[in-house]
Write a protein that holds these residues in place. Structure first.
Motif, PDB file in Angstrom:
ATOM      1  N   LEU A 282     -44.336 -72.340 -17.884  1.00 24.66           N
ATOM      2  CA  LEU A 282     -43.598 -73.335 -18.672  1.00 24.66           C
ATOM      3  C   LEU A 282     -44.150 -73.443 -20.092  1.00 24.66           C
ATOM      4  CD1 LEU A 282     -43.221 -76.010 -15.891  1.00 24.66           C
ATOM      5  CD2 LEU A 282     -41.358 -74.735 -16.952  1.00 24.66           C
ATOM      6  N   VAL A 283     -45.473 -73.374 -20.223  1.00 22.39           N
ATOM      7  CA  VAL A 283     -46.074 -73.420 -21.557  1.00 22.39           C
ATOM      8  C   VAL A 283     -45.670 -72.184 -22.349  1.00 22.39           C
ATOM      9  CG1 VAL A 283     -48.276 -73.302 -22.794  1.00 22.39           C
ATOM     10  CG2 VAL A 283     -47.975 -74.930 -20.928  1.00 22.39           C
TER      11      VAL A 283
ATOM     12  N   SER B 165     -39.436 -77.035 -25.209  1.00 23.52           N
ATOM     13  CA  SER B 165     -38.588 -77.417 -26.329  1.00 23.52           C
ATOM     14  C   SER B 165     -37.489 -78.405 -25.965  1.00 23.52           C
ATOM     15  CB  SER B 165     -37.959 -76.169 -26.946  1.00 23.52           C
ATOM     16  OG  SER B 165     -37.173 -75.502 -25.982  1.00 23.52           O
ATOM     17  N   ASP B 166     -37.097 -78.459 -24.709  1.00 26.50           N
ATOM     18  CA  ASP B 166     -36.029 -79.390 -24.350  1.00 26.50           C
ATOM     19  C   ASP B 166     -36.494 -80.335 -23.253  1.00 26.50           C
ATOM     20  OD1 ASP B 166     -35.886 -77.924 -21.996  1.00 26.50           O
ATOM     21  OD2 ASP B 166     -33.890 -77.145 -22.351  1.00 26.50           O
ATOM     22  N   VAL B 167     -35.665 -81.293 -22.929  1.00 26.62           N
ATOM     23  CA  VAL B 167     -36.021 -82.329 -21.966  1.00 26.62           C
ATOM     24  C   VAL B 167     -36.337 -81.719 -20.609  1.00 26.62           C
ATOM     25  CG1 VAL B 167     -35.123 -84.324 -20.705  1.00 26.62           C
ATOM     26  CG2 VAL B 167     -34.758 -84.139 -23.159  1.00 26.62           C
TER      27      VAL B 167
ATOM     28  N   GLU C 291     -33.674 -88.200 -26.916  1.00 23.77           N
ATOM     29  CA  GLU C 291     -32.341 -87.668 -27.173  1.00 23.77           C
ATOM     30  C   GLU C 291     -32.079 -86.525 -26.200  1.00 23.77           C
ATOM     31  OE1 GLU C 291     -29.883 -88.586 -29.365  1.00 23.77           O
ATOM     32  OE2 GLU C 291     -31.144 -90.345 -29.654  1.00 23.77           O
ATOM     33  N   VAL C 292     -30.915 -86.543 -25.573  1.00 20.76           N
ATOM     34  CA  VAL C 292     -30.539 -85.503 -24.626  1.00 20.76           C
ATOM     35  C   VAL C 292     -29.297 -84.802 -25.136  1.00 20.76           C
ATOM     36  CG1 VAL C 292     -29.810 -85.050 -22.262  1.00 20.76           C
ATOM     37  CG2 VAL C 292     -31.524 -86.780 -22.691  1.00 20.76           C
ATOM     38  N   ASP C 293     -29.275 -83.498 -24.975  1.00 23.69           N
ATOM     39  CA  ASP C 293     -28.128 -82.688 -25.380  1.00 23.69           C
ATOM     40  C   ASP C 293     -26.871 -83.226 -24.696  1.00 23.69           C
ATOM     41  OD1 ASP C 293     -26.371 -80.723 -26.117  1.00 23.69           O
ATOM     42  OD2 ASP C 293     -27.393 -79.104 -25.064  1.00 23.69           O
ATOM     43  N   VAL C 294     -25.832 -83.402 -25.455  1.00 19.71           N
ATOM     44  CA  VAL C 294     -24.583 -83.949 -24.923  1.00 19.71           C
ATOM     45  C   VAL C 294     -24.022 -83.067 -23.810  1.00 19.71           C
ATOM     46  CG1 VAL C 294     -22.248 -84.701 -25.531  1.00 19.71           C
ATOM     47  CG2 VAL C 294     -24.094 -84.939 -27.182  1.00 19.71           C
TER      48      VAL C 294
END
Length: 160
Positions: free
Chosen positions: A52-53, A58-60, A93-96
């Motif tokens: 994962l590292v 980069s994202d949630v 913030e989460v991607d729509v």
């Protein structure tokens, strides 16, 4: 169709190369994600964390998975720490296009509350998920419903 002028042709060729590079990067990320999942399932949490590292959190979803890998790698020693990370991600913030990411994070936060015996907080985390259950993935919807039912039974309060 008219032929492309040299500058536009070069730009189009570069765009194709960039698209091919993006596709390769997506394949690499998918392979790393599969390797991380395989490590996690086989209880090699340090290996899952390393994968994962390497992907870059980069994202949630990736940060969520990294938090869970860290939590399990520590032997689940500090649920408060993972809960703090999950609640921070839930509010991020989460991607729509990926609202299920927030739902998964919120569900996992509810599970940690449940494991700690904080049934009111667990129910509070599950209530918004239950209220918008239809767009949630079916498996997650079942888990939300069963955990909410269990919390209600433990609290001896079946009124939703």
């Amino acid at each position: 169709a008219d032929p492309l002028p040299p500058r536009a042709l070069a730009a189009a060729t570069g765009e194709r190369r960039r698209m091919a590079g993006d596709e390769q990067q997506a394949v690499d990320v998918a392979q790393a994600a599969a390797a991380a999942r395989a490590c996690f399932v086989s209880e090699d949490y340090a290996g899952a964390r390393a994968q994962l590292v390497a992907m870059g959190a980069s994202d949630v979803k990736q940060r969520h998975n990294l938090a869970l890998a860290d939590h399990y790698a520590s032997g689940c020693a500090d649920p408060g720490k993972v809960l703090e990370v999950l609640e921070g991600l839930r509010d991020a913030e989460v991607d729509v296009d990926a609202p299920e990411d927030r739902s998964i994070v919120q569900y996992n936060a509810a599970v940690i509350h449940f494991q700690r015996g904080h049934y009111g907080r667990c129910r509070g985390a599950l209530a918004p998920l239950f209220a918008r259950i239809e767009p949630v993935d079916e498996l997650l919807a079942f888990r939300v419903c069963f955990l909410l039912l269990e919390v209600c039974l433990l609290q001896r309060d079946l009124a939703l």
